[in-house]
Design an enzyme around this catalytic site. Structure first.
Site, PDB file in Angstrom:
ATOM      1  N   HIS A 178      -9.677   0.479   0.451  1.00 55.90           N
ATOM      2  CA  HIS A 178      -8.893   1.638   0.008  1.00 55.90           C
ATOM      3  C   HIS A 178      -7.812   2.020   1.015  1.00 55.90           C
ATOM      4  O   HIS A 178      -6.945   2.853   0.701  1.00 55.90           O
ATOM      5  CB  HIS A 178      -9.811   2.833  -0.253  1.00 55.90           C
ATOM      6  N   TYR A 206      -5.441  -7.684  -5.510  1.00 51.95           N
ATOM      7  CA  TYR A 206      -6.806  -7.277  -5.819  1.00 51.95           C
ATOM      8  C   TYR A 206      -7.488  -8.358  -6.655  1.00 51.95           C
ATOM      9  O   TYR A 206      -6.865  -9.017  -7.477  1.00 51.95           O
ATOM     10  CB  TYR A 206      -6.827  -5.962  -6.599  1.00 51.95           C
ATOM     11  N   TYR A 228       0.039  -2.016  -6.259  1.00 46.30           N
ATOM     12  CA  TYR A 228      -0.951  -1.172  -6.904  1.00 46.30           C
ATOM     13  C   TYR A 228      -1.025  -1.385  -8.418  1.00 46.30           C
ATOM     14  O   TYR A 228      -2.059  -1.148  -9.025  1.00 46.30           O
ATOM     15  CB  TYR A 228      -0.679   0.299  -6.608  1.00 46.30           C
ATOM     16  N   HIS A 272       0.587   0.181  -0.577  1.00 45.12           N
ATOM     17  CA  HIS A 272       1.307  -0.488  -1.660  1.00 45.12           C
ATOM     18  C   HIS A 272       2.608  -1.124  -1.177  1.00 45.12           C
ATOM     19  O   HIS A 272       3.295  -0.606  -0.310  1.00 45.12           O
ATOM     20  CB  HIS A 272       1.643   0.529  -2.753  1.00 45.12           C
ATOM     21  N   TYR A 299     -13.334  -3.200  -1.696  1.00 43.68           N
ATOM     22  CA  TYR A 299     -12.986  -1.872  -2.216  1.00 43.68           C
ATOM     23  C   TYR A 299     -14.177  -1.326  -2.999  1.00 43.68           C
ATOM     24  O   TYR A 299     -14.328  -1.573  -4.183  1.00 43.68           O
ATOM     25  CB  TYR A 299     -11.757  -1.977  -3.113  1.00 43.68           C
TER      26      TYR A 299
END
Length: 202
Positions: A129, A141, A171, A133, A81
């Protein structure tokens, strides 16, 4: 196979070497850390590792999604990302509609893929990206010191992922746990959060 040059422990440049009977140099990669107004000097140069792991296609969840190109083992980095680097103040002061592709890197920096680079035709140097979600995500992440992009976020599997399965992440807008209706989050996330909390009886 990769051939690369390192200077004082930092990646400078390198090539992907293809072996088809004869060794041939492929794409040239160089250190390319983003700034607050430049996402990449070569935004269409795809990451050779990432392209072996994932691909993008239309998602049943929303818009584009990130999918496994092969069976992926647990605890494996599969995507990156990257984006321009903004401050939290810059991001917090603008409307949520401009924050579709933002992710916090640390206490000072937010990574952002501007809308002008949201399509693969304009930016495909990293694909993280594109992950959608889910509150029941199979990935998370994680920080990653990328040889080309520097310190960014990555997507790491939390379980085995089947080939062609969609990769999702939580997220994490709600920093205080499920059930809070005042999360600093976009409307769609708050709606999903309320549904999950209601199903859990909170």
């Amino acid at each position: 196979m990769y051939v690369f040059c390192v200077q004082e422990g930092v990646f400078v440049c390198g090539y992907v070497v293809h072996k088809n009977g004869v060794e041939t140099k492929g794409e040239r990669f160089q250190r390319d850390v983003s700034t607050n107004d430049c996402i990449s000097h070569d935004p269409l140069l795809a990451d050779p590792y990432e392209t072996k792991m994932v691909y993008v296609k239309k998602s049943p969840i929303a818009g584009d999604g990130l999918f496994a190109k092969r069976n992926l083992p647990d605890d494996t980095v599969v995507s990156f990302y990257n984006g321009i680097r903004l401050t939290h103040q810059q991001v917090d002061s603008r409307d949520w509609s401009l924050n579709d592709y933002t992710i916090s890197l640390d206490s000072e920096t937010v990574i952002d893929v501007p809308s002008s680079f949201s399509k693969l035709a304009s930016y495909c140097a990293s694909l993280g990206h594109k992950a959608n979600h889910s509150f029941d995500a199979g990935c998370e992440y994680d920080l990653f010191d990328h040889p080309r992009f520097g310190m960014i976020k990555s997507i790491r599997t939390m379980r085995k992922i089947d080939c062609d399965e969609e990769l999702t992440v939580e997220y994490g807008y709600d920093q205080h746990g499920l059930g809070r209706n005042d999360a600093d989050a976009p409307p769609w996330y708050k709606s999903q959060l309320q549904n999950v909390a209601a199903a859990a009886g909170k």
